[in-house]
Design an enzyme around this catalytic site. Structure first.
Site, PDB file in Angstrom:
ATOM      1  N   LYS A 184       0.857  -1.158   0.047  1.00 16.39           N
ATOM      2  CA  LYS A 184       0.010   0.078   0.181  1.00 16.39           C
ATOM      3  C   LYS A 184       1.026   1.072  -0.033  1.00 16.39           C
ATOM      4  O   LYS A 184       1.481   1.615   1.144  1.00 16.39           O
ATOM      5  CB  LYS A 184      -0.795   0.146   1.401  1.00 16.39           C
ATOM      6  CG  LYS A 184      -2.401   0.501   1.128  1.00 16.39           C
ATOM      7  CD  LYS A 184      -2.257   2.048   0.861  1.00 16.39           C
ATOM      8  CE  LYS A 184      -2.083   2.876   1.874  1.00 16.39           C
ATOM      9  NZ  LYS A 184      -1.761   4.313   1.448  1.00 16.39           N
ATOM     10  N   GLU A 258       8.936   1.519  11.442  1.00 14.08           N
ATOM     11  CA  GLU A 258       9.833   2.193  11.278  1.00 14.08           C
ATOM     12  C   GLU A 258       9.304   3.915  11.235  1.00 14.08           C
ATOM     13  O   GLU A 258       8.606   4.279  10.217  1.00 14.08           O
ATOM     14  CB  GLU A 258      10.673   2.334   9.977  1.00 14.08           C
ATOM     15  CG  GLU A 258      11.293   0.929   9.710  1.00 14.08           C
ATOM     16  CD  GLU A 258      12.656   0.563  10.411  1.00 14.08           C
ATOM     17  OE1 GLU A 258      12.867   1.530  10.992  1.00 14.08           O
ATOM     18  OE2 GLU A 258      13.180  -0.421  10.227  1.00 14.08           O
ATOM     19  N   CYS A 292      13.856  10.718   7.222  1.00 14.07           N
ATOM     20  CA  CYS A 292      13.626  10.334   8.481  1.00 14.07           C
ATOM     21  C   CYS A 292      14.799  10.426   9.380  1.00 14.07           C
ATOM     22  O   CYS A 292      14.888  10.919  10.638  1.00 14.07           O
ATOM     23  CB  CYS A 292      12.866   9.172   8.685  1.00 14.07           C
ATOM     24  SG  CYS A 292      13.701   7.788   8.017  1.00 14.07           S
ATOM     25  N   GLU A 390       8.711  16.884  14.297  1.00 18.10           N
ATOM     26  CA  GLU A 390       9.496  16.581  12.880  1.00 18.10           C
ATOM     27  C   GLU A 390       8.940  17.598  12.061  1.00 18.10           C
ATOM     28  O   GLU A 390       7.799  17.987  11.610  1.00 18.10           O
ATOM     29  CB  GLU A 390       9.118  15.341  12.285  1.00 18.10           C
ATOM     30  CG  GLU A 390       9.713  14.101  12.331  1.00 18.10           C
ATOM     31  CD  GLU A 390       9.235  13.076  11.777  1.00 18.10           C
ATOM     32  OE1 GLU A 390      10.086  12.663  10.927  1.00 18.10           O
ATOM     33  OE2 GLU A 390       8.125  12.591  11.872  1.00 18.10           O
TER      34      GLU A 390
END
Ligand code: NAP
Ligand code: MG
Length: 485
Positions: A184, A258, A292, A390
Site C-alpha cells: 500500500k 519505522e 527521517c 518533525e
C-alpha cells in the site's frame, strides 16, 4: 504522461479500481501527472485473499528459486528505469539527481541484495543439550534447531519520500524469506510502484505473491491492517504507527514500525566544523529534507556555535532552490501543499517562541510549486515545538550546550530516537557519547550509511529492525524443532 492509465495489481492481474481514480499532483508544477486508482475495501480484501492463497506454494519453494525470481525481477525493473524515472520524478518532485539515483537504483539493489541473502541458510543450529529424566519424558541428549519460518501475508505500507526504495526495503526481504505481500504505497506518489508491477509480471512471480492496492485516503491502509494478514511492515509517521499498532495488536499481528525522527547532531568544540556543516547541510540539499534520518537538530558546543552557524548559513544560501528538472537545482519542492503549510505553521511557532531565522523563513518566490527555502533557526530551546516535532522538510534548528552531559541530555530530550550524529576529534569521546544516546543509529563524524547494519528506532521512532540480514530476519518467525539424539 497524462494519457497513461494506472490500475490496481491483484493476483497477478491489472484490476479496474472499484472507486475510480484520484489525481496525482506534480509538487513542482502543480499539474496533474495522472490518475491513481482508488481501491475499494473489497479489493483490499481480494488482494489479501490472493496473497493468502499464494503463500503455501511460495513459502515451500526452494529458496534458490525465490532468489532467482528476485534477481529476474531486479533485471526487469532495471530495464524499465528510463521509463520509470520521469514518473517517479513527476509524482515526488525529486530533483533529477535524486530521481535518477536513489529513487530507482537503490530499489534494484535491494532486490539483488535479498536474492543473495535468500541463498544462505538462516536457521540457527543449537548444541545438543543433556536433559534429565523427568515426569514428562525420559532423559538424554536432546538436539534442537531454531528454524526461520516466514510469517505469512505481510502488509507493506510506505511513506511518500522514496516510494520505490521504501517498497523494495520491505518487499525484497519479505519475499526472499517466503512471505507474500500486499503493498500500500503512500497516496501522494503510488505511480512508479504500480509501474514496478509490470516487472513483477515479466519476471514471472506467481499470481498473488505480490499485490498493490492504492487510495487517496486512509481507508485502504486501514482496511489492509484490519484484514486477514499476519504482519504489518509500516514506515511513516509516529501517530499513524500508533494507530496501526493498536489495530494490529488486537489480531496479534507482527509489527515492524519505522517511524519519525528528530536527528540530533552533537558538535563538540574539537569537531571538524566543515565536515559537520556538509553532513548537517544534507538536511537541505538531499530531497528537501524529506528524510527521517536527517540531522535536523544541531546541538552545538558554545565554543564552536558561532563558527558553525555562520558556515551553515553560508551553505544554506548557496543552494539553488527551484525547478527539480534544472541541472543546477539542489533543493526541489516538498511533496504537497498540505506539507508545505504544515512546515510553515511549525516555523511560525518558532518565530513566536523567539527563534532567530538566520537563513530562510520566507516562502521562496517561485511561480508554482510547494517550496520551502533552506531554513536555519538559532537560539532554540529544547522544549519548543521546533525542537520537538518533525519538520520533514529543509529546516535545521540549533541549540547550544556547555558540557558533555548536557549535550547527551539535550540529544535524548525528544520522544524520538531514530538517528543521531556526533562530531568530535576525540573518537573515544565520540564512542562514549554514542553509547549514551537513546537512538537506534548513531553516526560518528559521518552521515554515511552502512547498509549491512541494523536500522530502526528507539522510543517512539519504531519497533524492530531492518537493514541487511536483519531485514530478512524481521520477516521471519523462529520455530524450535527438537529431537532426541
Ligand atoms: P504517514 O502520513 O504516516 O503515512 C504513511 C503511510 O501510512 C501512507 O501509505 C498512508 O497512506 C498510510 N496510512 C495513514 N493512515 C493509516 C492508517 N490508519 N492505517 C494504515 N495506513 C495508514 O507518513 P508520510 O507523511 O507518508 O511520511 C512521512 C513520515 O514518515 C515522517 O514521519 C517520517 O519520519 C517517516 N519516515 C520514517 C522512516 C523510517 O525509516 N523510520 C523513513 C521514511 C519516512 P494514507 O494516508 O492514504 O492512509
Ligand atoms: Mg500522510
Amino acid at each position: 504522461m497524462a494519457a497513461e492509465t494506472f490500475q490496481l495489481f491483484i493476483d497477478g492481474d491489472w484490476v479496474e479500481p472499484s472507486k475510480g481514480g484520484y489525481a496525482i499532483v506534480n509538487p513542482a508544477t502543480e499539474a496533474v501527472v495522472a490518475e491513481a486508482p482508488e481501491a475499494g475495501v473489497d479489493q483490499v480484501n481480494d488482494a489479501v485473499a490472493a496473497a493468502r492463497a499464494a503463500f503455501p506454494a511460495w513459502s515451500r519453494r526452494p529458496a534458490a528459486e525465490r532468489a532467482e525470481m528476485l534477481d529476474r525481477l531486479a533485471d526487469a525493473f532495471e530495464r524499465r528505469i528510463p521509463d520509470v524515472v520521469p514518473v517517479v520524478q513527476a509524482e515526488t518532485g525529486a530533483t533529477m539527481r535524486v530521481a535518477s539515483t536513489l529513487q530507482v537504483l537503490q530499489c534494484a539493489v535491494r532486490f539483488r541484495t535479498y536474492a543473495k541473502l535468500a541463498m544462505q541458510n538462516h536457521d540457527i543450529p543449537l548444541p545438543p543439550s543433556p536433559m534429565p529424566n523427568t515426569a514428562l519424558a525420559s532423559g538424554g541428549l536432546i538436539g534442537a534447531l531454531a528454524a526461520r519460518q516466514p510469517v505469512g501475508v505481510v502488509a507493506c505500507i510506505t511513506p511518500y519520500n522514496f516510494p520505490l526504495t521504501n517498497m523494495a526495503g520491505k518487499v525484497a526481504p519479505a519475499l526472499a524469506m517466503g512471505n507474500t505481500v500486499v503493498v500500500k504505497p503512500a497516496p501522494q506518489d503510488p505511480l512508479a510502484v504500480l509501474r514496478f508491477a509490470e516487472a513483477v509480471q515479466e519476471a514471472g512471480l506467481p499470481p498473488g505473491v505480490f499485490n498493490i492496492v492504492t487510495g487517496s485516503g486512509a481507508e485502504a491502509g486501514q482496511a489492509l491492517v484490519e484484514a486477514d494478514i499476519d504482519m504489518v511492515s509500516f514506515t511513516g509517521s509516529t501517530p499513524v504507527g500508533q494507530r496501526i499498532a493498536e489495530t494490529a495488536g488486537r489480531g496479534m499481528k507482527r509489527l515492524l514500525l519505522e517511524l519519525g525522527g528528530k536527528g540530533a547532531a552533537v558538535v563538540f568544540d574539537d569537531g571538524d566544523v566543515a565536515g559537520a556543516v556538509a553532513g548537517i547541510g544534507s538536511t537541505w540539499s538531499f530531497h528537501s529534507g524529506q528524510i527521517c534520518t536527517a540531522p535536523t537538530r544541531v546541538i552545538a558546543h558554545r565554543a564552536v556555535h558561532d563558527e558553525l552557524v555562520e558556515k551553515l548559513a553560508g551553505y544554506a544560501s548557496y543552494l539553488k532552490v527551484g525547478d527539480p528538472l534544472a541541472d543546477d537545482t539542489v533543493v526541489g519542492p516538498v511533496i504537497s501543499e498540505v506539507q508545505r503549510d504544515r512546515i510553515e505553521a511549525l516555523l511560525e511557532t518558532g518565530r513566536q517562541d523567539g527563534a532567530e531565522f538566520v537563513a530562510g523563513g520566507n516562502r521562496p518566490e517561485i511561480g508554482t510549486g510547494y517550496y520551502v527555502a533552506p531554513t536555519l533557526l538559532t537560539g532554540v530551546k529544547n522544549e519548543w515545538r521546533v525542537a520537538q516535532e518533525e519538520f520533514f522538510g529543509p529546516v535545521v534548528v540549533v541549540e547550544t550546550f556547555d558540557d558533555e552531559d548536557e549535550a547527551v541530555a539535550l540529544a535524548n530530550g525528544t520522544p524520538f530516537g531514530l538517528y543521531d550524529y556526533v562530531w568530535s576529534g576525540d573518537t573515544v569521546r565520540g564512542y562514549r557519547v554514542a553509547r549514551q544516546l537513546r537512538s537506534g543509529n548513531v553516526g560518528i563524524n559521518t552521515v554515511q550509511r552502512n547498509h549491512e547494519a541494523p536500522f530502526g528506532g528507539f522510543k517512539q521512532s519504531g519497533v524492530g529492525r531492518d537493514g541487511g540480514v536483519f531485514g530478512l530476519h524481521a520477516y521471519s518467525e523462529l520455530q524450535s524443532i527438537v529431537w532426541p539424539s
